[in-house]
Design an enzyme around this catalytic site. Structure first.
Site, PDB file in Angstrom:
ATOM      1  N   GLU A  44      58.291  25.641 128.045  1.00 47.70           N
ATOM      2  CA  GLU A  44      58.341  26.192 129.399  1.00 47.70           C
ATOM      3  C   GLU A  44      58.512  25.044 130.381  1.00 47.70           C
ATOM      4  O   GLU A  44      57.697  24.115 130.415  1.00 47.70           O
ATOM      5  CB  GLU A  44      57.076  26.971 129.747  1.00 47.70           C
ATOM      6  CG  GLU A  44      57.176  27.599 131.143  1.00 47.70           C
ATOM      7  CD  GLU A  44      55.893  28.254 131.620  1.00 47.70           C
ATOM      8  OE1 GLU A  44      55.963  29.106 132.529  1.00 47.70           O
ATOM      9  OE2 GLU A  44      54.804  27.893 131.117  1.00 47.70           O
ATOM     10  N   GLU A  69      55.437  19.945 133.263  1.00 47.38           N
ATOM     11  CA  GLU A  69      55.180  20.118 134.694  1.00 47.38           C
ATOM     12  C   GLU A  69      55.225  18.754 135.374  1.00 47.38           C
ATOM     13  O   GLU A  69      54.527  17.837 134.979  1.00 47.38           O
ATOM     14  CB  GLU A  69      53.807  20.773 134.907  1.00 47.38           C
ATOM     15  CG  GLU A  69      53.373  20.899 136.352  1.00 47.38           C
ATOM     16  CD  GLU A  69      54.360  21.682 137.197  1.00 47.38           C
ATOM     17  OE1 GLU A  69      54.828  21.116 138.202  1.00 47.38           O
ATOM     18  OE2 GLU A  69      54.665  22.838 136.851  1.00 47.38           O
ATOM     19  N   ASN A  96      59.178  14.838 134.287  1.00 47.16           N
ATOM     20  CA  ASN A  96      60.323  15.465 134.952  1.00 47.16           C
ATOM     21  C   ASN A  96      61.279  16.029 133.908  1.00 47.16           C
ATOM     22  O   ASN A  96      61.580  15.363 132.906  1.00 47.16           O
ATOM     23  CB  ASN A  96      61.040  14.422 135.821  1.00 47.16           C
ATOM     24  CG  ASN A  96      62.001  15.056 136.810  1.00 47.16           C
ATOM     25  OD1 ASN A  96      62.816  15.902 136.453  1.00 47.16           O
ATOM     26  ND2 ASN A  96      61.923  14.629 138.060  1.00 47.16           N
ATOM     27  N   ASP A 118      61.933  26.749 141.347  1.00 46.84           N
ATOM     28  CA  ASP A 118      62.275  26.542 142.758  1.00 46.84           C
ATOM     29  C   ASP A 118      63.754  26.865 142.935  1.00 46.84           C
ATOM     30  O   ASP A 118      64.611  26.290 142.273  1.00 46.84           O
ATOM     31  CB  ASP A 118      62.003  25.087 143.134  1.00 46.84           C
ATOM     32  CG  ASP A 118      62.044  24.851 144.643  1.00 46.84           C
ATOM     33  OD1 ASP A 118      62.828  25.534 145.327  1.00 46.84           O
ATOM     34  OD2 ASP A 118      61.301  23.980 145.130  1.00 46.84           O
ATOM     35  N   LYS A 122      69.416  25.595 149.658  1.00 47.86           N
ATOM     36  CA  LYS A 122      70.448  24.874 150.408  1.00 47.86           C
ATOM     37  C   LYS A 122      71.501  24.296 149.468  1.00 47.86           C
ATOM     38  O   LYS A 122      71.180  23.772 148.405  1.00 47.86           O
ATOM     39  CB  LYS A 122      69.813  23.761 151.241  1.00 47.86           C
ATOM     40  CG  LYS A 122      68.869  24.281 152.331  1.00 47.86           C
ATOM     41  CD  LYS A 122      68.278  23.158 153.143  1.00 47.86           C
ATOM     42  CE  LYS A 122      67.356  23.702 154.224  1.00 47.86           C
ATOM     43  NZ  LYS A 122      66.730  22.635 155.036  1.00 47.86           N
ATOM     44  N   THR A 191      53.649  35.480 134.643  1.00 46.12           N
ATOM     45  CA  THR A 191      53.160  34.245 135.248  1.00 46.12           C
ATOM     46  C   THR A 191      52.299  34.597 136.454  1.00 46.12           C
ATOM     47  O   THR A 191      52.208  35.755 136.859  1.00 46.12           O
ATOM     48  CB  THR A 191      54.331  33.358 135.712  1.00 46.12           C
ATOM     49  OG1 THR A 191      54.908  33.949 136.895  1.00 46.12           O
ATOM     50  CG2 THR A 191      55.396  33.227 134.645  1.00 46.12           C
ATOM     51  N   GLU A 192      51.689  33.579 137.060  1.00 47.33           N
ATOM     52  CA  GLU A 192      50.900  33.819 138.274  1.00 47.33           C
ATOM     53  C   GLU A 192      51.772  34.403 139.376  1.00 47.33           C
ATOM     54  O   GLU A 192      51.393  35.367 140.058  1.00 47.33           O
ATOM     55  CB  GLU A 192      50.263  32.509 138.772  1.00 47.33           C
ATOM     56  CG  GLU A 192      49.212  31.922 137.845  1.00 47.33           C
ATOM     57  CD  GLU A 192      49.802  31.021 136.767  1.00 47.33           C
ATOM     58  OE1 GLU A 192      49.038  30.515 135.935  1.00 47.33           O
ATOM     59  OE2 GLU A 192      51.044  30.826 136.754  1.00 47.33           O
TER      60      GLU A 192
END
Length: 212
Positions: A44, A69, A96, A118, A122, A191-192
């Site tokens: 994940e 993460e 990363n 995310d 843009k 997920t949360e």
């Protein structure tokens, strides 16, 4: 919401290096040895607070799960939650996702999950999206030939962008679900963010894809 800085995070990670792997590149091509079995490995990217991994590890004990993460404070929060779950088929990496090739060998991963990533809306931030072609190239390298890429999001813009990106890359779409919760998939682990958004009535999108 931005996570508060945890000044004790470094000490926590050092004390729990058996769970949050400090130098994951050392385990490249030997992750099954780290887990102590030959079970498939699911990854994940963007673990959040760990709810998804905890649920998946419990539901599928025959699978090894790794969460990656980049935010240290979030990785610590996830580690605290996941260690309480007492599952022995989960590990975390505070790294990363741009370094996947340094961490995993070719064909080492069976499934990659991108949960509520995310959207970077843009245009100038397109390269940061986890479904941009440079990330897809890495996924293709570390995934097994039959491996899957699973995307879940509430962001329609990111979902549509990802479908186009997958298609341009030559990825086969095995599922395109425009309202995941209406389909009532019994194996879906939330997920949360998914729990929060679905409670507000927001539509959740899911796509399953496979590199050809």
């Amino acid at each position: 919401m931005r996570q508060r800085n945890k000044p004790w995070a470094d000490d926590f990670l050092k004390e729990n290096s058996h769970f949050v792997i400090p130098d994951p590149s050392e385990n490249k091509n030997r992750w099954r040895e780290v887990f102590g079995n030959n079970n498939p490995i699911h990854l994940e990217i963007g673990t959040g607070k760990g709810q998804f991994l905890a649920g998946m590890a419990e539901q599928f004990p025959e699978v090894n799960f790794i969460g990656i993460e980049v935010a240290k404070s979030i990785a610590v929060t996830a580690a605290q939650k996941l260690m309480q779950s007492d599952q022995d088929n989960i590990l975390l990496i505070n790294e990363n996702a741009e370094r996947l090739r340094e961490i995993f060998a070719e064909n080492e991963i069976s499934v990659i999950y991108l949960n509520f990533s995310d959207p970077w809306p843009k245009n100038r931030h397109e390269k940061r999206r986890l479904t941009f072609r440079t990330f897809l190239e890495q996924y293709k390298d570390v995934l097994q030939p039959s491996g899957e890429l699973v995307l879940k999001t509430d962001n329609r813009g990111l979902f549509e962008y990802s479908l186009v990106s997958f298609s341009e890359f030559g990825i086969v779409l095995k599922e395109v679900n425009l309202d995941l919760h209406r389909s009532e998939d019994p194996e879906n682990v939330m997920t949360e963010y998914e729990t929060k958004f679905s409670a507000k009535g927001q539509v959740i999108y899911r796509c399953r894809a496979q590199f050809s």
